[in-house]
Design a protein around this motif. Structure first.
Motif, PDB file in Angstrom:
ATOM      1  N   ALA A  71       9.518  58.121  21.691  1.00 53.39           N
ATOM      2  CA  ALA A  71       8.419  57.153  21.653  1.00 53.39           C
ATOM      3  C   ALA A  71       7.129  57.771  22.184  1.00 53.39           C
ATOM      4  O   ALA A  71       6.044  57.559  21.619  1.00 53.39           O
ATOM      5  CB  ALA A  71       8.783  55.915  22.474  1.00 53.39           C
ATOM      6  N   LEU A  72       7.234  58.565  23.241  1.00 56.83           N
ATOM      7  CA  LEU A  72       6.038  59.211  23.784  1.00 56.83           C
ATOM      8  C   LEU A  72       5.549  60.326  22.863  1.00 56.83           C
ATOM      9  O   LEU A  72       4.337  60.559  22.766  1.00 56.83           O
ATOM     10  CB  LEU A  72       6.340  59.753  25.177  1.00 56.83           C
ATOM     11  CG  LEU A  72       6.505  58.693  26.267  1.00 56.83           C
ATOM     12  CD1 LEU A  72       6.778  59.342  27.610  1.00 56.83           C
ATOM     13  CD2 LEU A  72       5.261  57.801  26.363  1.00 56.83           C
ATOM     14  N   ALA A  73       6.465  61.012  22.188  1.00 59.12           N
ATOM     15  CA  ALA A  73       6.044  62.038  21.226  1.00 59.12           C
ATOM     16  C   ALA A  73       5.270  61.404  20.077  1.00 59.12           C
ATOM     17  O   ALA A  73       4.234  61.933  19.636  1.00 59.12           O
ATOM     18  CB  ALA A  73       7.264  62.795  20.707  1.00 59.12           C
ATOM     19  N   TRP A  74       5.765  60.276  19.589  1.00 59.42           N
ATOM     20  CA  TRP A  74       5.068  59.575  18.502  1.00 59.42           C
ATOM     21  C   TRP A  74       3.701  59.088  18.966  1.00 59.42           C
ATOM     22  O   TRP A  74       2.701  59.237  18.254  1.00 59.42           O
ATOM     23  CB  TRP A  74       5.921  58.401  18.026  1.00 59.42           C
ATOM     24  CG  TRP A  74       5.278  57.625  16.914  1.00 59.42           C
ATOM     25  CD1 TRP A  74       5.298  57.924  15.583  1.00 59.42           C
ATOM     26  CD2 TRP A  74       4.489  56.447  17.047  1.00 59.42           C
ATOM     27  NE1 TRP A  74       4.577  56.988  14.872  1.00 59.42           N
ATOM     28  CE2 TRP A  74       4.071  56.072  15.747  1.00 59.42           C
ATOM     29  CE3 TRP A  74       4.103  55.665  18.132  1.00 59.42           C
ATOM     30  CZ2 TRP A  74       3.281  54.959  15.513  1.00 59.42           C
ATOM     31  CZ3 TRP A  74       3.317  54.554  17.891  1.00 59.42           C
ATOM     32  CH2 TRP A  74       2.911  54.202  16.603  1.00 59.42           C
ATOM     33  N   ALA A  75       3.642  58.503  20.173  1.00 57.29           N
ATOM     34  CA  ALA A  75       2.364  58.021  20.700  1.00 57.29           C
ATOM     35  C   ALA A  75       1.396  59.177  20.919  1.00 57.29           C
ATOM     36  O   ALA A  75       0.191  59.057  20.663  1.00 57.29           O
ATOM     37  CB  ALA A  75       2.601  57.262  22.004  1.00 57.29           C
ATOM     38  N   GLY A  76       1.919  60.308  21.392  1.00 57.52           N
ATOM     39  CA  GLY A  76       1.057  61.476  21.586  1.00 57.52           C
ATOM     40  C   GLY A  76       0.497  61.992  20.272  1.00 57.52           C
ATOM     41  O   GLY A  76      -0.682  62.348  20.189  1.00 57.52           O
ATOM     42  N   TRP A  77       1.322  62.018  19.240  1.00 53.83           N
ATOM     43  CA  TRP A  77       0.833  62.482  17.942  1.00 53.83           C
ATOM     44  C   TRP A  77      -0.185  61.495  17.361  1.00 53.83           C
ATOM     45  O   TRP A  77      -1.166  61.897  16.732  1.00 53.83           O
ATOM     46  CB  TRP A  77       1.991  62.687  16.976  1.00 53.83           C
ATOM     47  CG  TRP A  77       1.546  63.058  15.604  1.00 53.83           C
ATOM     48  CD1 TRP A  77       1.773  62.380  14.458  1.00 53.83           C
ATOM     49  CD2 TRP A  77       0.755  64.195  15.237  1.00 53.83           C
ATOM     50  NE1 TRP A  77       1.179  63.020  13.399  1.00 53.83           N
ATOM     51  CE2 TRP A  77       0.555  64.138  13.840  1.00 53.83           C
ATOM     52  CE3 TRP A  77       0.211  65.261  15.948  1.00 53.83           C
ATOM     53  CZ2 TRP A  77      -0.181  65.104  13.155  1.00 53.83           C
ATOM     54  CZ3 TRP A  77      -0.523  66.223  15.257  1.00 53.83           C
ATOM     55  CH2 TRP A  77      -0.704  66.139  13.874  1.00 53.83           C
ATOM     56  N   LEU A  78       0.033  60.202  17.590  1.00 53.83           N
ATOM     57  CA  LEU A  78      -0.935  59.208  17.151  1.00 53.83           C
ATOM     58  C   LEU A  78      -2.280  59.442  17.841  1.00 53.83           C
ATOM     59  O   LEU A  78      -3.345  59.339  17.211  1.00 53.83           O
ATOM     60  CB  LEU A  78      -0.413  57.806  17.467  1.00 53.83           C
ATOM     61  CG  LEU A  78      -1.247  56.624  16.972  1.00 53.83           C
ATOM     62  CD1 LEU A  78      -1.358  56.639  15.455  1.00 53.83           C
ATOM     63  CD2 LEU A  78      -0.642  55.300  17.438  1.00 53.83           C
ATOM     64  N   ALA A  79      -2.243  59.784  19.127  1.00 52.20           N
ATOM     65  CA  ALA A  79      -3.474  60.090  19.860  1.00 52.20           C
ATOM     66  C   ALA A  79      -4.154  61.323  19.280  1.00 52.20           C
ATOM     67  O   ALA A  79      -5.384  61.367  19.142  1.00 52.20           O
ATOM     68  CB  ALA A  79      -3.162  60.303  21.343  1.00 52.20           C
ATOM     69  N   VAL A  80      -3.369  62.330  18.934  1.00 49.12           N
ATOM     70  CA  VAL A  80      -3.933  63.543  18.333  1.00 49.12           C
ATOM     71  C   VAL A  80      -4.648  63.212  17.028  1.00 49.12           C
ATOM     72  O   VAL A  80      -5.774  63.666  16.772  1.00 49.12           O
ATOM     73  CB  VAL A  80      -2.815  64.586  18.087  1.00 49.12           C
ATOM     74  CG1 VAL A  80      -3.311  65.709  17.176  1.00 49.12           C
ATOM     75  CG2 VAL A  80      -2.329  65.159  19.406  1.00 49.12           C
ATOM     76  N   GLN A  81      -4.014  62.409  16.194  1.00 54.70           N
ATOM     77  CA  GLN A  81      -4.621  62.051  14.911  1.00 54.70           C
ATOM     78  C   GLN A  81      -5.935  61.297  15.097  1.00 54.70           C
ATOM     79  O   GLN A  81      -6.916  61.553  14.399  1.00 54.70           O
ATOM     80  CB  GLN A  81      -3.638  61.202  14.097  1.00 54.70           C
ATOM     81  CG  GLN A  81      -2.442  61.973  13.581  1.00 54.70           C
ATOM     82  CD  GLN A  81      -1.523  61.096  12.758  1.00 54.70           C
ATOM     83  OE1 GLN A  81      -1.061  60.061  13.222  1.00 54.70           O
ATOM     84  NE2 GLN A  81      -1.264  61.498  11.532  1.00 54.70           N
ATOM     85  N   ARG A  82      -5.934  60.361  16.045  1.00 53.79           N
ATOM     86  CA  ARG A  82      -7.153  59.579  16.277  1.00 53.79           C
ATOM     87  C   ARG A  82      -8.274  60.468  16.803  1.00 53.79           C
ATOM     88  O   ARG A  82      -9.438  60.342  16.398  1.00 53.79           O
ATOM     89  CB  ARG A  82      -6.876  58.471  17.284  1.00 53.79           C
ATOM     90  CG  ARG A  82      -5.884  57.428  16.808  1.00 53.79           C
ATOM     91  CD  ARG A  82      -6.543  56.346  15.967  1.00 53.79           C
ATOM     92  NE  ARG A  82      -5.571  55.341  15.579  1.00 53.79           N
ATOM     93  CZ  ARG A  82      -5.269  54.273  16.316  1.00 53.79           C
ATOM     94  NH1 ARG A  82      -5.854  54.097  17.494  1.00 53.79           N
ATOM     95  NH2 ARG A  82      -4.385  53.388  15.897  1.00 53.79           N
TER      96      ARG A  82
END
Length: 213
Positions: free
Chosen positions: A69-80
């Motif tokens: 879940a944190l990996a997905w959230a981190g990647w979402l932050a990278v994309q934004r």
């Protein structure tokens, strides 16, 4: 170009949107980084000898789900953060939600445990090197994330570097789950998170230099 067309174009403002990139341009480096991290874990550490038994336990899947879940959230932050002007929106919730949920579960577990068992739940057997191993396993993914981000347009470079480090650390924690013998949410909620924050700090430190246009 006609005068009316020129006026219309200028009045609409500059188009700052990024051209869409083929998915393989992003996925290939990240997949290679994740594969390199898994190979590094297998060569240096090996799979947990009782992994087949651990996957039957809810605590194993709690640990894995927390990291994923944190990996997905981190990647979402990278994309934004790679899109100029993009809003962060609910990112704090996505990043903090899994931590808060696990910490609540850890608190309940500590309160229910006998006083002499609480130290073991927190320290486990591998606290001395768990964060270091997660940080080390994150390096191939971190390099791949920075490589991908350099082809985009991050503007908040320190924050973008921190996001890349956090995403890499959390993804490395997913890989590390296949070796780690610890199952306590109390242990995972602190020492795993510490291992993720190490590459986060590194990313914040080198982001302005590595991601500069």
């Amino acid at each position: 170009m006609k005068t009316d067309d020129l006026i219309t174009m200028l009045s609409s403002g500059p188009d700052v949107r990024l051209a869409a990139r083929p998915a393989r341009v992003t996925l290939l480096p990240l997949s290679a980084g994740l594969l390199a991290s898994a190979l590094l874990m297998w060569l240096l550490l090996g799979l947990h000898p009782n992994l087949a038994g651990e996957v039957l336990l809810p605590a194993f899947w709690t640990k894995l789900a927390f990291s994923a879940a944190l990996a997905w959230a981190g990647w979402l932050a990278v994309q934004r953060l790679c899109r100029p002007g993009a809003r962060l929106g609910g990112l704090p919730l996505w990043l903090g939600g899994p931590v808060l949920v696990l910490w609540c579960a850890a608190t309940v577990l500590l309160l229910q445990a006998a006083p002499d068992a609480r130290a073991e739940l927190f320290w486990g057997r591998t606290w001395r090197y768990c964060p270091l191993l997660i940080a080390t396993l994150s390096l191939p993914i971190f390099v791949a994330a920075l490589h991908t981000m350099r082809g985009l347009a991050p503007t908040r470079l320190r924050l973008a570097g921190a996001a890349a480090g956090f995403a890499a650390g959390a993804a490395a924690a997913v890989v590390y789950c296949l070796h780690c013998p610890e199952l306590s949410p109390v242990f995972v909620g602190f020492w795993y998170l510490l291992g993720m924050l190490a590459p986060t700090a590194l990313g914040a430190a080198i982001g302005p230099r590595m991601l500069a246009w």
